[in-house]
Structure formats: structure tokens, C-alpha cells
Design a protein around this motif. Structure first.
Motif, short mmCIF file in Angstrom:
data_model
loop_
_atom_site.label_atom_id
_atom_site.label_comp_id
_atom_site.label_asym_id
_atom_site.label_seq_id
_atom_site.Cartn_x
_atom_site.Cartn_y
_atom_site.Cartn_z
N PRO A 231 58.43 90.38 132.74
CA PRO A 231 59.44 90.84 131.83
C PRO A 231 60.83 90.27 132.38
CG PRO A 231 58.06 92.99 132.39
CD PRO A 231 57.67 91.57 133.23
N LEU A 232 61.13 90.36 133.48
CA LEU A 232 62.28 89.71 134.03
C LEU A 232 62.48 88.24 133.73
CD1 LEU A 232 65.01 90.22 135.72
CD2 LEU A 232 63.58 89.61 137.76
N VAL A 233 61.25 87.50 133.96
CA VAL A 233 61.28 86.17 133.72
C VAL A 233 61.49 85.97 132.19
CG1 VAL A 233 59.90 83.86 133.69
CG2 VAL A 233 59.96 85.33 135.86
N THR A 234 60.86 86.53 131.44
CA THR A 234 61.05 86.58 129.85
C THR A 234 62.48 86.55 129.67
OG1 THR A 234 58.62 87.32 129.50
CG2 THR A 234 60.10 87.42 127.82
N LEU A 235 63.05 87.95 129.86
CA LEU A 235 64.44 87.80 129.59
C LEU A 235 65.27 86.94 129.99
CD1 LEU A 235 66.97 89.69 128.61
CD2 LEU A 235 66.75 90.77 131.02
N TYR A 236 65.01 86.37 131.57
CA TYR A 236 65.95 85.17 132.05
C TYR A 236 65.59 83.85 130.94
CZ TYR A 236 66.15 80.92 134.94
OH TYR A 236 66.17 79.70 135.36
N GLU A 237 64.32 83.56 130.71
CA GLU A 237 64.16 82.51 129.74
C GLU A 237 65.05 82.60 128.44
OE1 GLU A 237 62.97 79.69 130.77
OE2 GLU A 237 61.45 79.95 132.22
N ARG A 238 64.63 83.80 127.80
CA ARG A 238 65.39 83.99 126.57
C ARG A 238 66.80 83.68 126.79
NH1 ARG A 238 67.78 88.49 124.45
NH2 ARG A 238 66.71 89.77 125.88
#
Length: 247
Positions: free
Chosen positions: A181-188
Motif C-alpha cells: 500500500p505504501l508503494v502504491t501511494l508513493y507511485e500514485r
């Protein structure tokens, strides 16, 4: 969203890798050699077109010269024939003799005109040959510059691509160990924020937007639990607290 401080610091490592990849991509895209190659290619294309035009002119002129030479040979042959008749005394009629002499004079004038035209064409051919040689030499010179630039480009590409491959390998190792979830938020965030999804908080300043946090925002960040994923109120990037944050 929660993530322990060590994980948030690893997110900065991921950001550093992504920023490195972005810089390599920009360096590859903006290589000075690419502009030189584009400019030299245009020059080469123009020179090739000029060479084709001059070669066409030379071909047309050569065809005209051959036609002119044939006509000169025809006039000379006719004049030789008439002269042989005259020298052999084959013409005894005064009227016919006068006509023959008149024709010889006319053929001589015609031959002179044709030979002058032939000389002009020879001079024009020499000028075209010189112009062609100059164009070919210039094309070869520019082609050498183009080849040299292309070699430097390929060498730079190989170096950049090797660095990028190494960086991508590091990223592929790091990203999976971070919370999805952290990586997904970061990528977005990164996709809409010029490639920067996470930034340090250094001396009360967000290194993403380079703005200093207001007193209220700074207090909010300071009061947040260490494992709370906080974001800059100005740029909305993930704000990672470090020993340099000044809070």
C-alpha cells in the motif's frame, strides 16, 4: 497509513533510485550528440539533393554535348565532301560552282557556331564537375562528423543503459520488501508530482516542494506517531521525518 520509521527511510532509498533512473532517462534524451546528429543529417540530406541535381545537370549537359558533337561531325563530313568535289574539279557549271562555294562558306560558319557552343558546354561541364567535387567533399566531411557523433551517442547510450540496468535491478530488489500500500501511494503521487513521491523533511522544509512548513503544520507533523505516514500540506508528497527534520 502506517509504516515504521525504518521503512519510511527505505522509501527514500526507493525515491533515490527512481530519481536516478529519471536523470539517466533525461541524460539519454538530451545528449548533445542527438542535436548534432539531427542537424548533420539535415545537412547531409540537403547535400545529397544538391549532388543529385548537379549530377542530373552533368548528365543532361553530356547528352547535349554528344548531340552537338554529332552535328559538328555531320557538318564537317558534308564540308569535306563538298571540298573534295571542288578540289577534284567535278563542278564545271559556274552556277553550281557558286552554290557549292556558298554552301562551304555556310557550313564553315555553322561549324564555327557549333564549335563555340561546344566550347561553352565544355566550360560549363568543368564548372559543374568542380561544383560536384566540392559538394561530394563537403558531404564526406559532414558524414564523417555524423559518424563520429553517432559513435559517441552509441557509447553514451551503452554507458547510460548499463547504469540504468543496475539501478533497475536495485529497485526490483527493494520495492517488493516495502509494504505494497505504501508503494502504491508513493507511485500514485510520483506520477503526478514530477517524479517525486516521497521527500525528506529537512530543517522544517519539505525537500519535495522546497517550502517551509507553517508552524501549525509543523506541530501536526511533530505530534504524529513515528509510524504515521505524513504528507506535505503544500505538495501532498509523502514527508519522511529524519534526524535533520528539526522537530
Amino acid at each position: 497509513m502506517k509504516a515504521d520509521p525504518a521503512t519510511q527511510l527505505r522509501l527514500l532509498d526507493l525515491q533515490a533510485l527512481d530519481s536516478g533512473l529519471d536523470r539517466l532517462a533525461a541524460r539519454r534524451r538530451d545528449l548533445p550528440e542527438l542535436a548534432v546528429i539531427a542537424e548533420r543529417t539535415k545537412v547531409i540530406d540537403s547535400l545529397r539533393a544538391d549532388i543529385v541535381r548537379v549530377e542530373t545537370e552533368i548528365s543532361d549537359l553530356a547528352r547535349g554535348q554528344r548531340k552537338l558533337d554529332d552535328e559538328i561531325d555531320l557538318v564537317r563530313s558534308r564540308a569535306d565532301r563538298d571540298r573534295r568535289r571542288l578540289d577534284a574539279g567535278q563542278v564545271s557549271n559556274a552556277r553550281e560552282l557558286e552554290n557549292l562555294q556558298s554552301e562551304l562558306a555556310s557550313l564553315a560558319r555553322r561549324q564555327g557556331v557549333l564549335e563555340d557552343e561546344a566550347l561553352e558546354k565544355m566550360e560549363a561541364a568543368e564548372e559543374l564537375d568542380a561544383r560536384l567535387a566540392k559538394l561530394v567533399a563537403e558531404r564526406d566531411r559532414v558524414q564523417a562528423e555524423l559518424d563520429s557523433s553517432a559513435a559517441r551517442r552509441d557509447e553514451a547510450f551503452a554507458e547510460i543503459d548499463a547504469q540504468a540496468a543496475g539501478t533497475r535491478k536495485e529497485r526490483e530488489t527493494l520495492a517488493p520488501v516495502l509494504p505494497a500500500p505504501l508503494v502504491t501511494l508513493y507511485e500514485r503521487i510520483r506520477s503526478t508530482s514530477n517524479g517525486v513521491g516521497a521527500a525528506k523533511l529537512v530543517r522544517r522544509r519539505c525537500e519535495g516542494c522546497h517550502l517551509e512548513l507553517s508552524g501549525a503544520d509543523l506541530r501536526t507533523v511533530a505530534a504524529s506517531p513515528a509510524d504515521e505516514v505524513v504528507r506535505c500540506e503544500e505538495c501532498r508528497r509523502i514527508l519522511v521525518r529524519t534526524a535533520e527534520s528539526g522537530i
